[in-house]
Design a protein around this motif. Structure first.
Motif, mmCIF file in Angstrom:
data_model
loop_
_atom_site.group_PDB
_atom_site.id
_atom_site.type_symbol
_atom_site.label_atom_id
_atom_site.label_comp_id
_atom_site.label_asym_id
_atom_site.label_seq_id
_atom_site.Cartn_x
_atom_site.Cartn_y
_atom_site.Cartn_z
ATOM 1 N N LYS A 198 0.824 -1.208 -0.054
ATOM 2 C CA LYS A 198 -0.067 -0.029 -0.020
ATOM 3 C C LYS A 198 0.987 1.204 0.003
ATOM 4 C CE LYS A 198 -4.175 1.914 2.445
ATOM 5 N NZ LYS A 198 -5.092 1.724 3.113
ATOM 6 N N GLN A 199 1.858 1.251 0.768
ATOM 7 C CA GLN A 199 2.810 2.274 1.028
ATOM 8 C C GLN A 199 3.469 2.687 -0.394
ATOM 9 O OE1 GLN A 199 5.075 1.328 4.288
ATOM 10 N NE2 GLN A 199 3.683 2.414 5.813
ATOM 11 N N LYS A 200 3.867 1.397 -1.175
ATOM 12 C CA LYS A 200 4.767 1.548 -2.400
ATOM 13 C C LYS A 200 4.027 2.107 -3.476
ATOM 14 C CE LYS A 200 8.844 0.100 -4.488
ATOM 15 N NZ LYS A 200 9.771 -1.012 -4.684
ATOM 16 N N THR A 201 2.763 1.575 -3.444
ATOM 17 C CA THR A 201 1.898 1.650 -4.773
ATOM 18 C C THR A 201 0.826 3.068 -4.386
ATOM 19 O OG1 THR A 201 0.119 0.250 -4.108
ATOM 20 C CG2 THR A 201 1.684 -0.668 -5.529
ATOM 21 N N LYS A 202 0.638 3.226 -3.241
ATOM 22 C CA LYS A 202 -0.126 4.593 -3.097
ATOM 23 C C LYS A 202 -1.735 4.040 -3.328
ATOM 24 C CE LYS A 202 3.397 7.915 -2.357
ATOM 25 N NZ LYS A 202 4.430 6.984 -2.507
ATOM 26 N N THR A 203 -1.888 2.995 -3.630
ATOM 27 C CA THR A 203 -3.294 2.698 -3.862
ATOM 28 C C THR A 203 -3.997 1.314 -3.286
ATOM 29 O OG1 THR A 203 -4.972 2.097 -5.786
ATOM 30 C CG2 THR A 203 -2.542 1.738 -6.049
#
Ligand code: ZN
Length: 492
Positions: free
Chosen positions: A103-108
């Motif tokens: 979630k943190q890396k893809t921001k979705t």
């Protein structure tokens, strides 16, 4: 960033009383890492559980597996069987730390959802029942499933692919294919879903940016823009971004939106085609009740939009002269689209709600001596038997074994749609007795048969014999009921 996660992990392990050891013989790990012999599952957290329910909802299949947080490398579909009873339980395990990083890396949220969808795909395809765990072909099937479901959930193609694009390497291994094959599988699933169910692509609302009020306040009237590259859109009404609170659907190439707060309906013309993010004027097409339709004669399609939602596919419809009568079984509502047959130019017109609850409509064309009966959106008069009962009309549907009454039918021959009533289910035996003139009538399955019958009193009842069908009917207490009202009779 690490600290809050450790805290939540600690809280979780404190709140979970039992850990279940799970044997991992038949399993899939999202990227094909080895899973330890002994894997432990924890009860799942709220967010993951909601995501799972949402995914399964879009498959129409039952949830026949348990979601658990566990000490797996990323996510896994696992089956655990009881050696004594042979009963098997299905699990999806996921690593909380990994999901947080996704979630943190893809921001979705779509990345984590697509990973869960992939694992669910293994279970629903029965892959976890096969000996040997992961195989490249099975992985691609699960990827295709995730693309299919994510389309139906409203993800764009980019969103459906983002997990693979972010975390999977170019080169595959013995159990898992490389990135390009997996991307292709997801794309296939996504496209297949879009062909079955076109126009469902979710278009994200442009978030009202803090500090950008200045620019939107200067936007007068109804303005919209559609950013095709980012799959985002905005609708401003007098400078206020209202997209987020509206129901909306594609309406051919247009976009129709209903604002439940103001009860306004807007049409953004050629929205699907105008994706250059330029501000354009929208149209207010209605206030209050929001029922709109279009009839695309060239493609033999129609659309019905109620409160901004496209509901045509779930409805049953029939022509009524040049109009179209539509029944929505979900909401038990009946709509009329006037002059539908002639207005087949694919423009958007206003429709009418003509009934709530039971949908029984009739019309009587005195000139042509014809009648029509529509029940739940279906024209059924052609299969029915009917006869006059004084000025009323009794209609029997042999297929559903239902009897309908059209009141004052004889005098209402102007071909206007009117509501009828269901007066019986099952045997259709009705009579009435005119005490003044000492005459009775008997209607069986929509036919008036009194004149061909023989009758005699038995006490206060009238016993009626039909020689043609060799049947005897009892008209109870007829002697005392001479008010000429319609009553139910019975077979002897
Ligand atoms: Zn897999």
């Amino acid at each position: 960033m690490k600290f809050p996660f450790l805290l939540s992990c600690l809280l979780l392990s404190l709140s979970v009383f039992s850990q279940i050891p799970i044997d991992c013989t038949n399993s899939c790990s999202y990227y094909g890492e080895e899973i330890g012999e002994e894997t432990y599952g924890f009860t799942s957290d709220e967010e993951a559980r909601n995501a799972l329910q949402n995914i399964v909802k879009h498959t129409g299949l039952p949830v026949n597996f348990t979601l658990m947080a566990g000490n797996v490398p990323n996510a896994s579909a696992i089956i655990r069987c009881n050696e004594l009873t042979g009963d098997c339980d299905r699990y999806i395990l996921y690593n909380q730390d990994f999901m947080l990083r996704v979630k943190q890396k893809t921001k979705t949220d779509w990345a984590a959802i697509s990973i869960l969808a992939h694992e669910i795909g293994h279970h629903l395809s029965g892959h976890t029942l096969l000996v040997g765990g992961s195989r490249p072909a099975l992985e691609l099937q699960a990827d295709k499933f995730s693309g299919f479901v994510l389309y139906n959930m409203g993800a764009t193609l980019d969103e459906a692919q983002i997990a693979i694009n972010t975390f999977v390497g170019d080169i595959g291994g013995p159990t898992h294919p490389g990135r390009s094959a997996r991307i292709a599988a997801i794309t296939n699933g996504w496209i297949q879903a879009s062909e079955i169910n076109p126009g469902k692509e979710n278009i994200a609302d442009e978030k009202a940016e803090i500090g950008s009020n200045k620019s939107s306040a200067s936007i007068k009237g109804i303005q919209w823009r559609h950013d095709g590259a980012k799959n985002k859109f905005a609708l401003f009404v007098n400078g206020v971004q209202i997209a987020a609170r509206c129901n909306r659907s594609y309406c051919g190439d247009h976009y129709i939106l209903y604002d439940p707060l103001e009860r306004n309906t807007y049409l953004l013309e050629n929205f699907r085609l105008l994706i250059d993010n330029q501000l354009r004027s929208g149209k207010l097409i209605g206030t209050g009740e929001s029922i709109f339709w279009r009839h695309d004669g060239a493609n033999k399609q129609y659309g019905l939009y109620v409160n901004g939602l496209s509901i045509g596919t779930r409805c049953i419809a029939s022509y009524s002269k040049h109009d179209y009568l539509i029944f929505d079984p979900e909401e038990q509502k009946t709509y009329l689209l006037e002059n539908f047959r002639n207005l087949n130019n694919n423009l958007v017109y206003k429709g009418k709600l003509i009934g709530k609850g039971p949908s029984i409509f009739w019309r009587h064309d005195g000139e042509k001596n014809l009648y029509a009966l529509y029940v739940n959106g279906q024209l059924i008069s052609t299969r029915c038997n009917a006869s006059y009962s004084q000025d009323h009309y009794i209609v029997y549907d042999p297929e559903e074994q239902k009897t309908y009454l059209f009141e004052n039918f004889a005098n209402l021959s102007d071909n206007t749609l009117r509501t009828g009533s269901l007066i019986a289910r099952g045997p259709s035996i009705f009579w009435r007795f005119d005490g003044k003139n000492n005459k009775y009538a008997l209607y069986v399955n929509g036919q008036s048969i009194g004149t061909r019958c023989q009758s005699h009193y038995l006490g206060n009842d009238l016993v009626v014999f039909d020689p043609q069908e060799n049947k005897t009917y009892i008209l109870e207490n007829l002697k005392n009921l001479g008010d000429n009202r319609l009553r139910l009779g019975r077979l002897q």
